[in-house]
Design a protein around this motif. Structure first.
Motif, PDB file in Angstrom:
ATOM      1  N   SER A 296       0.648  -1.199   0.057  1.00  0.00           N
ATOM      2  CA  SER A 296      -0.062  -0.014  -0.020  1.00  0.00           C
ATOM      3  C   SER A 296       0.995   1.216   0.075  1.00  0.00           C
ATOM      4  O   SER A 296       0.244   2.327  -0.438  1.00  0.00           O
ATOM      5  CB  SER A 296      -0.920   0.144   1.447  1.00  0.00           C
ATOM      6  OG  SER A 296      -0.259  -0.078   2.347  1.00  0.00           O
ATOM      7  N   SER A 297       2.219   1.047   0.413  1.00  0.00           N
ATOM      8  CA  SER A 297       3.000   2.289   0.386  1.00  0.00           C
ATOM      9  C   SER A 297       4.340   1.802   0.661  1.00  0.00           C
ATOM     10  O   SER A 297       4.742   0.670   1.281  1.00  0.00           O
ATOM     11  CB  SER A 297       2.475   3.347   1.716  1.00  0.00           C
ATOM     12  OG  SER A 297       2.674   2.588   2.901  1.00  0.00           O
ATOM     13  N   GLY A 298       5.449   2.646   0.386  1.00  0.00           N
ATOM     14  CA  GLY A 298       6.685   2.340   0.636  1.00  0.00           C
ATOM     15  C   GLY A 298       7.143   2.396   2.289  1.00  0.00           C
ATOM     16  O   GLY A 298       7.802   1.709   2.646  1.00  0.00           O
ATOM     17  N   ALA A 299       6.378   3.098   3.086  1.00  0.00           N
ATOM     18  CA  ALA A 299       6.285   3.072   4.589  1.00  0.00           C
ATOM     19  C   ALA A 299       6.241   1.592   5.059  1.00  0.00           C
ATOM     20  O   ALA A 299       6.774   1.125   5.937  1.00  0.00           O
ATOM     21  CB  ALA A 299       5.516   3.950   5.149  1.00  0.00           C
ATOM     22  N   GLU A 300       4.894   1.004   4.543  1.00  0.00           N
ATOM     23  CA  GLU A 300       4.709  -0.322   4.985  1.00  0.00           C
ATOM     24  C   GLU A 300       5.808  -1.550   4.530  1.00  0.00           C
ATOM     25  O   GLU A 300       6.239  -2.199   5.331  1.00  0.00           O
ATOM     26  CB  GLU A 300       3.522  -0.854   4.129  1.00  0.00           C
ATOM     27  CG  GLU A 300       3.096  -2.178   4.590  1.00  0.00           C
ATOM     28  CD  GLU A 300       2.036  -2.923   3.674  1.00  0.00           C
ATOM     29  OE1 GLU A 300       1.483  -4.042   4.061  1.00  0.00           O
ATOM     30  OE2 GLU A 300       1.677  -2.333   2.536  1.00  0.00           O
ATOM     31  N   VAL A 301       6.428  -1.209   3.308  1.00  0.00           N
ATOM     32  CA  VAL A 301       7.604  -2.200   2.992  1.00  0.00           C
ATOM     33  C   VAL A 301       8.733  -1.937   3.935  1.00  0.00           C
ATOM     34  O   VAL A 301       9.192  -2.966   4.430  1.00  0.00           O
ATOM     35  CB  VAL A 301       7.869  -1.939   1.648  1.00  0.00           C
ATOM     36  CG1 VAL A 301       9.103  -2.555   1.298  1.00  0.00           C
ATOM     37  CG2 VAL A 301       6.933  -2.321   0.560  1.00  0.00           C
ATOM     38  N   GLU A 302       8.960  -0.644   4.363  1.00  0.00           N
ATOM     39  CA  GLU A 302      10.174  -0.242   4.986  1.00  0.00           C
ATOM     40  C   GLU A 302       9.982  -0.676   6.534  1.00  0.00           C
ATOM     41  O   GLU A 302      10.928  -1.429   7.099  1.00  0.00           O
ATOM     42  CB  GLU A 302      10.675   1.117   5.068  1.00  0.00           C
ATOM     43  CG  GLU A 302      10.912   1.667   3.659  1.00  0.00           C
ATOM     44  CD  GLU A 302      12.028   0.667   3.264  1.00  0.00           C
ATOM     45  OE1 GLU A 302      13.161   0.502   4.060  1.00  0.00           O
ATOM     46  OE2 GLU A 302      11.922   0.232   2.230  1.00  0.00           O
TER      47      GLU A 302
END
Length: 216
Positions: free
Chosen positions: A175-181
């Protein structure tokens, strides 16, 4: 092509930077002394990697990019499985049963269970498994006999691509790059614990072997 050059061209430095820690020296020393068991569990790892890719193909049929990359990955992992089985046969090593290591199960303990959340976590774990495999191939290649060292060095190119494919897919479907990180940080911490802590058995992805230990 020399083993050192093959390792350099595979982009292993990027993978070493991605991983939270290097393989401990004691694991490498034990691996060199127990090549039979290393190869047997390596074959198991290639078979499991193909099965993971096939499972994703069946579960996420609407994810076109995933279908394309996992189809290629499954074919390559099965080819590697066949190659390791051939090496076992050539060396007179029986492909016997070995229990699973704690590594993959330990990573999966922190997985989310539903929908796209489960997919993202599965892909990130896949990236970690492939990256660790690649790092260990690169560490082992200069330490093993010449034919096996070249074989492991030759695997680096495809294995490093598998790591990147899993990571790219996680970023594509998250859903977002923040989720992946955030999720990647969680799994990296868990991976470091599994790699650096004492283990009860020696496997391709096991932690630090005890000073005196059984390989079964």
């Amino acid at each position: 092509m020399a083993v050192d050059r093959m390792i350099a061209e595979a982009g292993v430095d990027e993978i070493r930077a991605f991983l939270p820690c290097p393989t401990p020296d004691r694991w490498l020393e034990h691996a060199v002394e127990h090549v039979d068991h290393l190869l047997i569990d390596h074959a198991n790892c290639e078979k499991k990697a193909a099965a993971t890719a096939m499972n994703l193909l069946y579960r996420y049929t609407s994810h076109v990019e995933l279908l394309r990359k996992m189809s290629q990955l499954a074919r390559e992992e099965l080819l590697h499985f066949e190659q390791v089985v051939d090496i076992l046969r050539e060396r007179g090593i029986a492909y016997e049963h070995l229990s699973a290591s704690r590594y993959a199960g330990g990573l999966r303990e922190g997985m989310r269970k539903n929908g796209e959340d489960a997919l993202i976590d599965t892909l990130l774990i896949g990236a970690l498994v492939e990256a660790r495999s690649c790092e260990r191939f690169a560490c082992l290649a200069p330490l093993l006999d010449a034919p096996l060292g070249r074989f492991y060095a030759q695997l680096l190119r495809s294995e490093s691509r598998h790591y990147r494919d899993y990571l790219t897919l996680a970023r594509l479907y998250a859903s977002s790059g923040a989720e992946v990180e955030e999720r990647l940080g969680f799994f990296l911490q868990r991976e470091q614990e599994l790699i650096e802590s004492p283990d009860t058995e020696f496997r391709f992805h096991s932690g630090v072997p005890p000073v005196a230990q059984s390989t079964h």
